[in-house]
Design an enzyme around this catalytic site. Structure first.
Site, PDB file in Angstrom:
ATOM      1  CB  SER A  23      33.129  49.975  36.145  1.00 33.86           C
ATOM      2  OG  SER A  23      31.876  49.449  35.324  1.00 33.86           O
ATOM      3  CE1 TYR A  64      32.130  45.789  39.784  1.00 38.07           C
ATOM      4  CE2 TYR A  64      30.848  47.429  38.529  1.00 38.07           C
ATOM      5  CZ  TYR A  64      32.141  46.611  38.671  1.00 38.07           C
ATOM      6  OH  TYR A  64      33.073  46.383  37.672  1.00 38.07           O
TER       7      TYR A  64
HETATM    8  N1  LIG Z   1      34.524  42.222  32.900  1.00 36.49           N
HETATM    9  C1  LIG Z   1      33.780  43.461  32.748  1.00 36.49           C
HETATM   10  O1  LIG Z   1      32.742  43.224  31.940  1.00 36.49           O
HETATM   11  C2  LIG Z   1      34.033  44.618  33.474  1.00 36.49           C
HETATM   12  C3  LIG Z   1      33.408  45.741  33.130  1.00 36.49           C
HETATM   13  C4  LIG Z   1      34.068  46.915  33.800  1.00 36.49           C
HETATM   14  C5  LIG Z   1      34.937  46.846  34.790  1.00 36.49           C
HETATM   15  N2  LIG Z   1      35.410  45.741  35.015  1.00 36.49           N
HETATM   16  C6  LIG Z   1      36.362  45.662  36.187  1.00 36.49           C
HETATM   17  O2  LIG Z   1      37.720  45.048  35.620  1.00 36.49           O
HETATM   18  C7  LIG Z   1      38.485  44.600  36.646  1.00 36.49           C
HETATM   19  C8  LIG Z   1      39.005  43.270  36.203  1.00 36.49           C
HETATM   20  O3  LIG Z   1      37.750  42.406  36.132  1.00 36.49           O
HETATM   21  P1  LIG Z   1      37.926  41.182  35.136  1.00 36.49           P
HETATM   22  O4  LIG Z   1      36.813  41.576  34.088  1.00 36.49           O
HETATM   23  O5  LIG Z   1      39.354  40.931  34.653  1.00 36.49           O
HETATM   24  O6  LIG Z   1      37.422  40.056  35.919  1.00 36.49           O
HETATM   25  P2  LIG Z   1      38.013  38.303  36.153  1.00 36.49           P
HETATM   26  O7  LIG Z   1      38.267  37.992  34.932  1.00 36.49           O
HETATM   27  O8  LIG Z   1      37.195  37.858  37.108  1.00 36.49           O
HETATM   28  O9  LIG Z   1      39.386  38.937  37.062  1.00 36.49           O
HETATM   29  C9  LIG Z   1      39.264  39.406  38.209  1.00 36.49           C
HETATM   30  C10 LIG Z   1      40.648  39.561  38.913  1.00 36.49           C
HETATM   31  O10 LIG Z   1      40.685  40.082  40.179  1.00 36.49           O
HETATM   32  C11 LIG Z   1      41.322  39.272  41.108  1.00 36.49           C
HETATM   33  N3  LIG Z   1      40.693  39.374  42.452  1.00 36.49           N
HETATM   34  C12 LIG Z   1      39.264  39.155  42.925  1.00 36.49           C
HETATM   35  N4  LIG Z   1      39.247  39.272  43.976  1.00 36.49           N
HETATM   36  C13 LIG Z   1      40.620  39.328  44.787  1.00 36.49           C
HETATM   37  C14 LIG Z   1      41.090  39.345  45.936  1.00 36.49           C
HETATM   38  N5  LIG Z   1      40.214  39.386  46.995  1.00 36.49           N
HETATM   39  N6  LIG Z   1      42.461  39.561  46.029  1.00 36.49           N
HETATM   40  C15 LIG Z   1      43.243  39.299  45.119  1.00 36.49           C
HETATM   41  N7  LIG Z   1      42.849  39.489  43.870  1.00 36.49           N
HETATM   42  C16 LIG Z   1      41.554  39.195  43.572  1.00 36.49           C
HETATM   43  C17 LIG Z   1      41.263  37.795  40.637  1.00 36.49           C
HETATM   44  O11 LIG Z   1      42.289  36.860  40.946  1.00 36.49           O
HETATM   45  P3  LIG Z   1      42.084  35.629  42.033  1.00 36.49           P
HETATM   46  O12 LIG Z   1      40.757  35.085  41.696  1.00 36.49           O
HETATM   47  O13 LIG Z   1      43.319  34.886  41.469  1.00 36.49           O
HETATM   48  O14 LIG Z   1      42.393  36.207  43.337  1.00 36.49           O
HETATM   49  C18 LIG Z   1      41.382  38.030  39.090  1.00 36.49           C
HETATM   50  O15 LIG Z   1      42.676  38.236  38.523  1.00 36.49           O
HETATM   51  C19 LIG Z   1      37.520  44.653  37.951  1.00 36.49           C
HETATM   52  O16 LIG Z   1      37.916  45.659  38.799  1.00 36.49           O
HETATM   53  C20 LIG Z   1      36.261  44.976  37.284  1.00 36.49           C
HETATM   54  O17 LIG Z   1      35.443  45.470  38.351  1.00 36.49           O
HETATM   55  C21 LIG Z   1      34.891  44.537  34.556  1.00 36.49           C
END
Ligand SMILES: NC(=O)c1ccc[n+]([C@@H]2O[C@H](COP(=O)([O-])OP(=O)(O)OC[C@H]3O[C@@H](n4cnc5c(N)ncnc54)[C@H](OP(=O)(O)O)[C@@H]3O)[C@@H](O)[C@H]2O)c1
Length: 262
Positions: free
Chosen positions: A140, A154
């Site tokens: 991130s 985080y």
């Molecule tokens: N969205 C943003 O603004 C943003 C910005 C910077 C970085 N990121 C990073 O991008 C990555 C993906 O995030 P996203 O934005 O796509 O969020 P999201 O839509 O909430 O998706 C998160 C994914 O992680 C999985 N997950 C969470 N906890 C888990 C666990 N205990 N075991 C297995 N799977 C788990 C969830 O699947 P289940 O709930 O089905 O398990 C889901 O598929 C993360 O690492 C986040 O830190 C996001």
């Protein structure tokens, strides 16, 4: 481009992980899909198979310390390699460090740090034996800039992921194994609902956000080009550069004033 390669994507049930899975599917890869929500993984696997490619679903809670070994055991039992690893699963843990329980913090470290490190470790050896591999670790922008109050580990977890990826990429230089840390900024996904920051981020201008599809697509291009640390999007690049150019004390104060936005 990745025809007949096998790609393992964690957090494939939503957001950026689902976008990586779709982009890899379009590039011809077979998919190993990991997350907790099995129904979503099944639906995604069906779309992979409808294109004539293969898919394996491994419903897993990555907060279980045994999860990385169990995932790889299932992959080995299926007789398929992990040619491409996308460590992406993640969330933010709301609350201050003193208010949250150690159990919640421990689970967070397991998902955000240990699982990334262990899956990379488990996949890398066989990649070296086969002489080809791609590792994308989703970090991130928060890993590149000072950390504000709340969501305490985080930024620390993302800084870890970036440094680990840089070291793995350096270790693999001169081989056809490439590692890249993708550092997105605000991205439309379920993240801000899970993280309880939807209300705050809804007040931000639209230009601060990217769709998950372009984040995944640009990141896949970046790993091929050998970009070890990659920030997708012009706005995110600007923020990363600005906060690095400013004296640390000023950058820290700026982030402090806006903390709670991640
Ligand atoms: N969205 C943003 O603004 C943003 C910005 C910077 C970085 N990121 C990073 O991008 C990555 C993906 O995030 P996203 O934005 O796509 O969020 P999201 O839509 O909430 O998706 C998160 C994914 O992680 C999985 N997950 C969470 N906890 C888990 C666990 N205990 N075991 C297995 N799977 C788990 C969830 O699947 P289940 O709930 O089905 O398990 C889901 O598929 C993360 O690492 C986040 O830190 C996001």
């Amino acid at each position: 481009m990745y025809k007949d390669r096998w790609a393992l994507v964690t957090g494939a049930s939503a957001g950026i992980g689902e976008a990586y899975a779709n982009a890899l599917m379009e590039k011809g890869a077979n998919l190993i899909l990991v997350a907790r929500r099995e129904d979503r993984l099944k639906a995604l696997a069906e779309s992979v198979e409808a294109k004539g490619q293969r898919a394996l679903i491994v419903p897993t809670d990555l907060s279980d310390p045994g999860a990385p070994e169990t995932i790889m055991a299932q992959v080995n039992a299926a007789g398929v390699p992990v040619d491409i690893l996308v460590n992406n699963a993640g969330y933010g843990l709301p609350g201050t460090y003193s208010e949250t329980t150690w159990k919640d913090q421990q689970d967070f470290i397991q998902v955000m740090v240990t699982a990334y490190a262990q899956l990379t470790h488990l996949a890398l050896g066989p990649m070296r034996e086969r002489g080809w591999g791609r590792i994308i670790n989703v970090a991130s922008l928060a890993g590149l800039i000072p950390a504000g109050a709340n969501y305490t580990l985080y930024g620390a977890s993302k800084a870890f992921v970036i440094a680990m990826t840089q070291s793995v990429a350096a270790e693999c230089r001169g081989t056809d194994i490439k590692a890249s840390a993708c550092c997105p900024g605000f991205t439309y996904s379920e993240f801000h609902d899970v993280t309880e920051t939807r209300e705050v981020v809804n007040k931000l201008p639209k230009y601060a956000f990217m769709e998950a599809g372009p984040v995944a697509e640009l990141s896949l291009r970046a790993v091929e080009k050998g970009h070890t640390t990659y920030v997708p999007g012009g706005f995110n690049k600007f923020i990363a550069a600005l906060l690095r150019l400013l004296p640390l004390s000023i950058a820290e104060r700026l982030v402090d004033r806006h903390s709670g936005w991640k």
